[in-house]
Motif scaffolding. Structure first.
Motif, PDB file in Angstrom:
ATOM      1  N   TYR A  39     -10.671   0.350 -13.504  1.00 13.08           N
ATOM      2  CA  TYR A  39     -11.212  -0.795 -12.763  1.00 13.08           C
ATOM      3  C   TYR A  39     -10.322  -1.160 -11.581  1.00 13.08           C
ATOM      4  N   GLU A  40     -10.949  -1.369 -10.444  1.00 10.32           N
ATOM      5  CA  GLU A  40     -10.254  -1.905  -9.265  1.00 10.32           C
ATOM      6  C   GLU A  40     -11.126  -2.997  -8.666  1.00 10.32           C
ATOM      7  N   TYR A  41     -10.490  -4.104  -8.277  1.00 11.56           N
ATOM      8  CA  TYR A  41     -11.223  -5.134  -7.550  1.00 11.56           C
ATOM      9  C   TYR A  41     -11.575  -4.576  -6.171  1.00 11.56           C
ATOM     10  N   ASP A  42     -12.795  -4.855  -5.731  1.00 10.27           N
ATOM     11  CA  ASP A  42     -13.267  -4.220  -4.488  1.00 10.27           C
ATOM     12  C   ASP A  42     -12.744  -4.872  -3.216  1.00 10.27           C
ATOM     13  N   GLY A  43     -11.977  -5.950  -3.349  1.00  9.08           N
ATOM     14  CA  GLY A  43     -11.371  -6.574  -2.168  1.00  9.08           C
ATOM     15  C   GLY A  43     -12.337  -7.353  -1.302  1.00  9.08           C
ATOM     16  N   PHE A  44     -13.522  -7.668  -1.840  1.00  8.17           N
ATOM     17  CA  PHE A  44     -14.564  -8.319  -1.035  1.00  8.17           C
ATOM     18  C   PHE A  44     -14.071  -9.620  -0.395  1.00  8.17           C
ATOM     19  N   CYS A  45     -13.443 -10.491  -1.192  1.00  5.60           N
ATOM     20  CA  CYS A  45     -13.068 -11.817  -0.674  1.00  5.60           C
ATOM     21  C   CYS A  45     -11.913 -11.771   0.330  1.00  5.60           C
ATOM     22  N   GLN A  46     -11.196 -10.655   0.371  1.00  2.84           N
ATOM     23  CA  GLN A  46     -10.107 -10.528   1.335  1.00  2.84           C
ATOM     24  C   GLN A  46     -10.642 -10.507   2.761  1.00  2.84           C
ATOM     25  N   THR A  47     -11.909 -10.103   2.905  1.00  2.98           N
ATOM     26  CA  THR A  47     -12.494  -9.964   4.247  1.00  2.98           C
ATOM     27  C   THR A  47     -13.166 -11.238   4.740  1.00  2.98           C
ATOM     28  N   LEU A  48     -13.214 -12.286   3.897  1.00  9.74           N
ATOM     29  CA  LEU A  48     -13.875 -13.526   4.304  1.00  9.74           C
ATOM     30  C   LEU A  48     -13.108 -14.206   5.427  1.00  9.74           C
ATOM     31  N   SER A  49     -13.829 -14.744   6.371  1.00  3.70           N
ATOM     32  CA  SER A  49     -13.179 -15.458   7.480  1.00  3.70           C
ATOM     33  C   SER A  49     -12.731 -16.839   7.012  1.00  3.70           C
ATOM     34  N   ASP A  50     -11.812 -17.446   7.785  1.00  7.88           N
ATOM     35  CA  ASP A  50     -11.343 -18.796   7.447  1.00  7.88           C
ATOM     36  C   ASP A  50     -12.509 -19.781   7.466  1.00  7.88           C
ATOM     37  N   ASP A 102      -3.371  -2.910  -7.478  1.00  9.40           N
ATOM     38  CA  ASP A 102      -4.633  -3.612  -7.253  1.00  9.40           C
ATOM     39  C   ASP A 102      -4.435  -5.016  -6.657  1.00  9.40           C
ATOM     40  N   PHE A 103      -5.537  -5.724  -6.457  1.00 10.38           N
ATOM     41  CA  PHE A 103      -5.518  -7.102  -5.955  1.00 10.38           C
ATOM     42  C   PHE A 103      -5.436  -8.048  -7.168  1.00 10.38           C
ATOM     43  N   PHE A 104      -4.295  -8.116  -7.799  1.00  9.03           N
ATOM     44  CA  PHE A 104      -4.245  -8.866  -9.064  1.00  9.03           C
ATOM     45  C   PHE A 104      -4.117 -10.374  -8.805  1.00  9.03           C
ATOM     46  N   PHE A 143     -12.138 -21.201  -6.953  1.00  9.42           N
ATOM     47  CA  PHE A 143     -11.594 -19.889  -6.619  1.00  9.42           C
ATOM     48  C   PHE A 143     -10.241 -19.661  -7.305  1.00  9.42           C
ATOM     49  N   ILE A 144      -9.902 -18.395  -7.433  1.00 12.76           N
ATOM     50  CA  ILE A 144      -8.548 -18.024  -7.852  1.00 12.76           C
ATOM     51  C   ILE A 144      -7.849 -17.458  -6.621  1.00 12.76           C
ATOM     52  N   VAL A 145      -6.554 -17.189  -6.738  1.00 11.03           N
ATOM     53  CA  VAL A 145      -5.826 -16.577  -5.629  1.00 11.03           C
ATOM     54  C   VAL A 145      -5.375 -15.190  -6.064  1.00 11.03           C
ATOM     55  N   ARG A 146      -5.698 -14.204  -5.225  1.00  9.16           N
ATOM     56  CA  ARG A 146      -5.296 -12.824  -5.500  1.00  9.16           C
ATOM     57  C   ARG A 146      -4.256 -12.370  -4.480  1.00  9.16           C
ATOM     58  N   ILE A 147      -3.374 -11.508  -4.926  1.00 12.86           N
ATOM     59  CA  ILE A 147      -2.354 -10.939  -4.038  1.00 12.86           C
ATOM     60  C   ILE A 147      -2.958  -9.744  -3.294  1.00 12.86           C
ATOM     61  N   LYS A 148      -2.479  -9.514  -2.102  1.00 18.51           N
ATOM     62  CA  LYS A 148      -2.907  -8.348  -1.327  1.00 18.51           C
ATOM     63  C   LYS A 148      -2.409  -7.065  -1.993  1.00 18.51           C
ATOM     64  N   LYS A 149      -3.270  -6.064  -2.030  1.00 20.36           N
ATOM     65  CA  LYS A 149      -2.881  -4.777  -2.608  1.00 20.36           C
ATOM     66  C   LYS A 149      -1.830  -4.125  -1.719  1.00 20.36           C
ATOM     67  N   PRO A 150      -0.795  -3.501  -2.287  1.00 15.43           N
ATOM     68  CA  PRO A 150       0.239  -2.882  -1.442  1.00 15.43           C
ATOM     69  C   PRO A 150      -0.326  -1.724  -0.622  1.00 15.43           C
ATOM     70  N   GLU A 151       0.243  -1.538   0.546  1.00  9.35           N
ATOM     71  CA  GLU A 151      -0.210  -0.446   1.407  1.00  9.35           C
ATOM     72  C   GLU A 151       0.463   0.867   1.016  1.00  9.35           C
ATOM     73  N   GLU A 152       1.626   0.750   0.364  1.00 13.55           N
ATOM     74  CA  GLU A 152       2.373   1.940  -0.064  1.00 13.55           C
ATOM     75  C   GLU A 152       2.566   1.906  -1.574  1.00 13.55           C
ATOM     76  N   ASN A 153       2.956   3.037  -2.118  1.00 12.81           N
ATOM     77  CA  ASN A 153       3.267   3.093  -3.540  1.00 12.81           C
ATOM     78  C   ASN A 153       4.481   2.220  -3.854  1.00 12.81           C
ATOM     79  N   ILE A 154       4.541   1.728  -5.086  1.00  9.46           N
ATOM     80  CA  ILE A 154       5.672   0.904  -5.527  1.00  9.46           C
ATOM     81  C   ILE A 154       6.504   1.711  -6.513  1.00  9.46           C
ATOM     82  N   GLU A 155       7.809   1.733  -6.264  1.00 14.73           N
ATOM     83  CA  GLU A 155       8.709   2.478  -7.146  1.00 14.73           C
ATOM     84  C   GLU A 155       9.651   1.511  -7.854  1.00 14.73           C
ATOM     85  N   ILE A 156       9.834   1.726  -9.143  1.00 17.65           N
ATOM     86  CA  ILE A 156      10.864   0.973  -9.871  1.00 17.65           C
ATOM     87  C   ILE A 156      11.764   1.963 -10.602  1.00 17.65           C
TER      88      ILE A 156
END
Length: 423
Positions: A115-126, A165-167, A136-149
């Motif tokens: 499952y991945e959130y489709d990011g629909f609400c990220q595109t909404l205008s102000d 994902d946009f968690f 509404f809830i608040v989601r974080i932006k999905k990273p543009e690069e891989n995350i390493e730990i």
């Protein structure tokens, strides 16, 4: 600083306690403080009194800590930083209903995809956002690069952007999700090492992602501890304590599990001297109740008689000696108490020896103080004429609550209580 986090939404389980113990040991080895964090932001599911139970259990296991903090106390920081992330377009308001999210999950399941959130609400205008009245809830932006730990046990772990994902970071009521609150609190309290369960493997890179978006550049050292499985119907720590297992024995076994220990029987203080977290098993470990009973018996046997007696509610070395005698048959405090309680419980008859039992009881009620078992036996024979099985079986039941106990060993340890036992 290290931290142990526990949610008051459920019981503390064996795996949780193992993580707490490892945090305690490593904090002592590094001479750093240990922080206890109560993850209480999930208000709907918090269980009343559970946070108090968590702290009581940690104290029972002699896990020293510098401070206790509650995630809910940092709500203003969680919300303020979420607003900052939204202002930077690194987080966004999501108006998707629970039904919509379930639809996306079902769709992914049918296509055999994660499952991945489709990011629909990220595109909404102000402007659109201002005109929406829905919660509404608040989601974080999905990273543009891989995350390493970097994990001390598992090495370098790489997580794809799609896995992060946009968690969500804020719920509908604007309280923080556990994962988001944890990421912010680790910053606030300057945490340097996170020793946590393997179940947090997907949460840790998300926390790293949050801190990266906030330009927090301190590297936190991660160690994800493999899970503990068991055949127990109830694997809560409180259940084992209630069943009569010693905290010292439980801690001993949890450190021993999946570890190349120099010896099998030890205390936490001794473990601090040789324990190396890098050497614990990288595989899941199985908790064997039979092994715990064996260790519990060893710990009980190591107590002096007076200490063991006090645990059982007395202050008499003879009762402590009696308990050690019973350790040939049982292995927990609860079982020892049951054995002792049988001795002092009222007994009205002995099946198959009803007349002899009455005779014995009347005889012993009037008996003087008698030092040895042989003297007791001689006294009873002279007064009642009872011999062999008609004497020993009902006498064993009268004095111990069972027909099979060797009363020649038990009597010298209970002779001072004879009047109370046969009342």
């Amino acid at each position: 600083m290290l931290r142990f986090a526990q949610s008051p939404t459920r019981d503390m389980h064996l795996g949780d306690l193992r993580v707490a113990i490892f945090n305690y040991i490593v904090s002592k080895q590094k001479n750093q403080k240990l922080l206890i964090r109560i993850d209480d932001t999930d208000k709907e599911n918090n269980i009343e009194g559970k946070e108090k139970e968590i702290l009581e259990l940690l104290n029972l296991f002699s896990i020293d800590y510098a401070n206790v903090v509650y995630e809910s106390e940092n709500l203003k920081y969680h919300q303020k930083i979420a607003m900052q992330l939204m202002g930077q377009k690194n987080a966004f308001a999501c108006f998707c209903s629970d039904a919509k999210i379930e639809e996306l999950k079902e769709s992914a399941k049918k296509e055999n995809k994660s499952y991945e959130y489709d990011g629909f609400c990220q595109t909404l205008s102000d402007e659109t956002i201002l005109n929406v009245n829905s919660p509404f809830i608040v989601r974080i932006k999905k990273p543009e690069e891989n995350i390493e730990i970097k994990d001390l046990l598992k090495g370098n772990l790489l997580y794809k952007s799609s896995e992060i994902d946009f968690f969500p970071i804020l719920r509908h009521d604007k309280t923080p999700t556990d994962n988001y609150a944890s990421a912010i609190d680790d910053m606030l309290y300057d945490i340097s090492d996170v020793i946590t369960s393997e179940e947090q493997l997907i949460e840790s890179p998300r926390q790293v992602h949050i801190r990266k978006l906030l330009n927090y550049d301190k590297e936190i050292n991660y160690t994800h501890i493999p899970n503990v499985s068991s055949d127990l119907e109830n694997s809560s720590v409180k259940y084992l304590i209630d069943e009569g297992f010693l905290p010292a024995a439980i801690a001993n076994y949890l450190v021993l599990l999946g570890n190349d220990a120099p010896k099998e029987f030890f205390t936490l203080e001794e473990a601090i001297e040789w324990f190396d977290i890098k050497n614990i098993s990288k595989e899941n470990v199985h908790f064997d109740i039979k092994k715990l009973k064996e260790l519990n018996k060893k710990h009980l046997q190591s107590f002096d008689e007076m200490r063991l007696s006090k645990i059982l509610g007395f202050a008499d070395t003879d009762i402590g000696r009696l308990a050690k005698l019973f350790l040939n048959e049982v292995s927990t405090i609860k079982e020892l108490k049951e054995k002792i309680n049988l001795i002092f419980s009222p007994k009205s008859t002995c099946e198959g020896f009803e007349e002899e039992f009455v005779e014995l009881k009347l005889c012993l009620k009037d008996a003087p103080y008698i030092e040895s078992f042989n003297e007791l036996k001689t006294y009873i024979i002279e007064k009642t004429g009872l011999k062999q099985e008609k004497l020993l079986t009902p006498l064993s039941y009268l004095l111990t609550g069972t027909k099979t106990t060797d009363i020649s060993e038990v009597y010298p340890l209970i002779k001072n209580y004879l009047g109370e036992i046969v009342k």
